[in-house]
Write an enzyme that holds these catalytic residues in place. Structure first.
Site, PDB file in Angstrom:
ATOM      1  N   TYR A  20       0.859  -1.183   0.000  1.00  0.00           N
ATOM      2  CA  TYR A  20       0.000   0.000   0.000  1.00  0.00           C
ATOM      3  C   TYR A  20       0.891   1.228   0.000  1.00  0.00           C
ATOM      4  O   TYR A  20       1.945   1.249   0.646  1.00  0.00           O
ATOM      5  CB  TYR A  20      -0.886  -0.003   1.251  1.00  0.00           C
ATOM      6  CG  TYR A  20      -1.721   1.245   1.404  1.00  0.00           C
ATOM      7  CD1 TYR A  20      -3.007   1.290   0.885  1.00  0.00           C
ATOM      8  CD2 TYR A  20      -1.221   2.376   2.050  1.00  0.00           C
ATOM      9  CE1 TYR A  20      -3.781   2.435   1.011  1.00  0.00           C
ATOM     10  CE2 TYR A  20      -1.986   3.524   2.179  1.00  0.00           C
ATOM     11  CZ  TYR A  20      -3.258   3.546   1.661  1.00  0.00           C
ATOM     12  OH  TYR A  20      -4.018   4.680   1.781  1.00  0.00           O
ATOM     13  N   GLU A  36      -3.302   7.484  -4.027  1.00  0.00           N
ATOM     14  CA  GLU A  36      -3.242   6.200  -3.322  1.00  0.00           C
ATOM     15  C   GLU A  36      -3.027   5.067  -4.322  1.00  0.00           C
ATOM     16  O   GLU A  36      -3.749   4.973  -5.310  1.00  0.00           O
ATOM     17  CB  GLU A  36      -4.556   5.993  -2.566  1.00  0.00           C
ATOM     18  CG  GLU A  36      -4.593   4.715  -1.734  1.00  0.00           C
ATOM     19  CD  GLU A  36      -5.944   4.520  -1.058  1.00  0.00           C
ATOM     20  OE1 GLU A  36      -6.011   4.589   0.169  1.00  0.00           O
ATOM     21  OE2 GLU A  36      -6.943   4.313  -1.768  1.00  0.00           O
TER      22      GLU A  36
END
Ligand code: GDP
Ligand code: MN
Length: 400
Positions: free
Chosen positions: A119, A207
């Site tokens: 992530y 993101e």
């Protein structure tokens, strides 16, 4: 403003972030053509990805019963079949709410062999007052879940906005992900690119979930942005006409789009009492008061300091299109604005829109006497509130 995954990936690629080769399409035939090209280029798999402004597509379900808004396919015909089943259909994910979103476009992308899912995100840390770059080894799942269960697996580097993300910080983050050897450099380059994209686009969020370690050419592992989400700060958009062009109105609440055409600040909410207020602060206070009196606001609506009769009429029309509305509360403080002008606008709008809902009006300030007289003279069944609290109580009562 949010943009689609395929747009986010094009943007990130401009900043040197590696993304899989692929193309966005709007028809099944185009999907097959792109798939054929990717397969001919030597890719063994092709991924079909539904493009909606919401995450959780992989685990989502179409209203037709079809599972998954992300699908790995082995042939061009399979891609064609999938595209036919997805395009124009409603996809429901954890983030869309039960109403789901219509899939208008697909991203057809080369499939890769995933070794690890990480992530990575850049956002503004409001408490620290500076940008923060976050990475985690726990990719592919929601970061809120990771933060709740294993917060120690999220590593952060705070960025001095004047200097920008420093190479040593980017390397530290890459090492935290477990990168070794050449991959540390690759991670550094990728993270610097992601940060630069965030900064130069005036983004509020970039993101990558997952940022993936994949099997690259000759079997060597490489880093790739497999998913990309970019949120842009509306207040910075005027500096980026190229980014403004990426706006997809089909993804925005229709009433909010209509309101923006009339220069109205409208945000739809779930309650039954619509409010029409001048000034954002007064609008917030009005919503608080409605809640305090036991009601629920149907919207936030700031008509601004100098609303015209046309804007007030448009505001009423937008409010009336919300089927949940049971009463309307108008709360105007005439500081600069003349209350008589507002009253004229209200009377005109009520007549033009043939309003049937109970309407409570609280007027205060500049030329208020004339304004109240005009409401009275109109003969319309307008309830007037003498104070803000009085008006809110009345609105809650008539809505019930
Ligand atoms: P989201 O569910 O909306 O967040 O969509 P993602 O783009 O993150 O895709 C969901 C999942 O699909 C990813 O976490 C991957 O595990 C998988 N996926 C996406 N692209 C590929 C690919 O090219 N190859 C393979 N094998 N899996 C992929
Ligand atoms: Mn994702």
């Amino acid at each position: 403003m949010n943009i689609h995954e395929y747009q986010a990936k094009q943007l990130l690629a401009r900043f040197g972030v590696s993304v899989p080769p692929g193309e966005a399409v709007g028809t099944p035939d185009e999907a097959r053509a792109v798939a054929k090209r990717l397969l001919a280029d030597g890719h063994a798999r092709v991924v079909v990805k539904a493009q909606i402004h919401a995450g959780g597509r992989g685990k989502g379900t179409f209203k037709t019963g079809l599972q998954g808004g992300v699908r790995v396919c082995a042939s061009a015909d399979e891609v064609l079949e999938r595209a036919q089943a997805m395009l124009g259909q409603v996809l429901v994910t954890r983030q869309t709410g039960p109403e789901g979103r219509v899939v208008g476009k697909l991203l057809i992308e080369a499939g890769v062999r995933i070794l690890r899912e990480y992530y990575c995100a850049v956002l503004l840390d409001r408490a620290a007052g500076c940008p923060v770059v976050m990475v985690s080894t726990e990719g592919g799942m929601e970061i809120e879940e990771v933060a709740a269960r294993t917060p120690e697996r999220i590593v952060r580097e705070w960025v001095n906005p004047t200097l920008g993300l420093q190479p040593f910080q980017a390397r530290k983050l890459a090492v935290a992900l477990g990168c070794q050897g050449d991959l540390i450099r690759a991670g550094e380059k990728l993270l610097l690119g992601v940060y630069r994209a965030w900064w130069e686009c005036d983004a509020s969020l970039v993101e990558l979930n997952p940022l993936a370690l994949v099997e690259g050419p000759a079997g060597r592992p490489t880093l790739l942005a497999l998913d990309g989400k970019v949120g842009l700060d509306d207040n910075g958009l005027f500096r980026h006409p190229d980014l403004q062009a990426l706006r997809d109105l089909a993804e925005e609440a229709p009433l909010e789009v209509e309101a923006s055409h009339h220069g109205l600040n409208y945000i739809k909410l779930d309650g039954s009492i619509a409010c029409l207020v001048n000034g954002a602060g007064l609008a917030m206070a009005t919503m608080d008061l409605i809640q305090h009196c036991g009601g629920q606001p149907a919207n936030f609506l700031d008509v601004g300091g100098g609303a015209s009769v046309e804007q007030v009429t448009a505001a009423f029309q937008i409010i009336m299109k919300d089927p949940n509305v049971r009463a309307i509360l108008v709360n105007i403080f005439g500081g600069i604005m003349d209350c008589d002008v507002i009253a004229t606008g209200i009377v005109q709008a009520v007549k033009d829109t043939n309003l049937k809902l109970p309407l409570v009006v609280r007027l205060e300030g500049n030329n208020v006497r004339a304004g109240k007289q005009r409401l009275k003279d109109s003969g319309l069944p307008i309830l007037s509130g003498d104070s803000m609290a009085d008006a809110a109580r009345t609105a809650v009562r008539v809505a019930a």
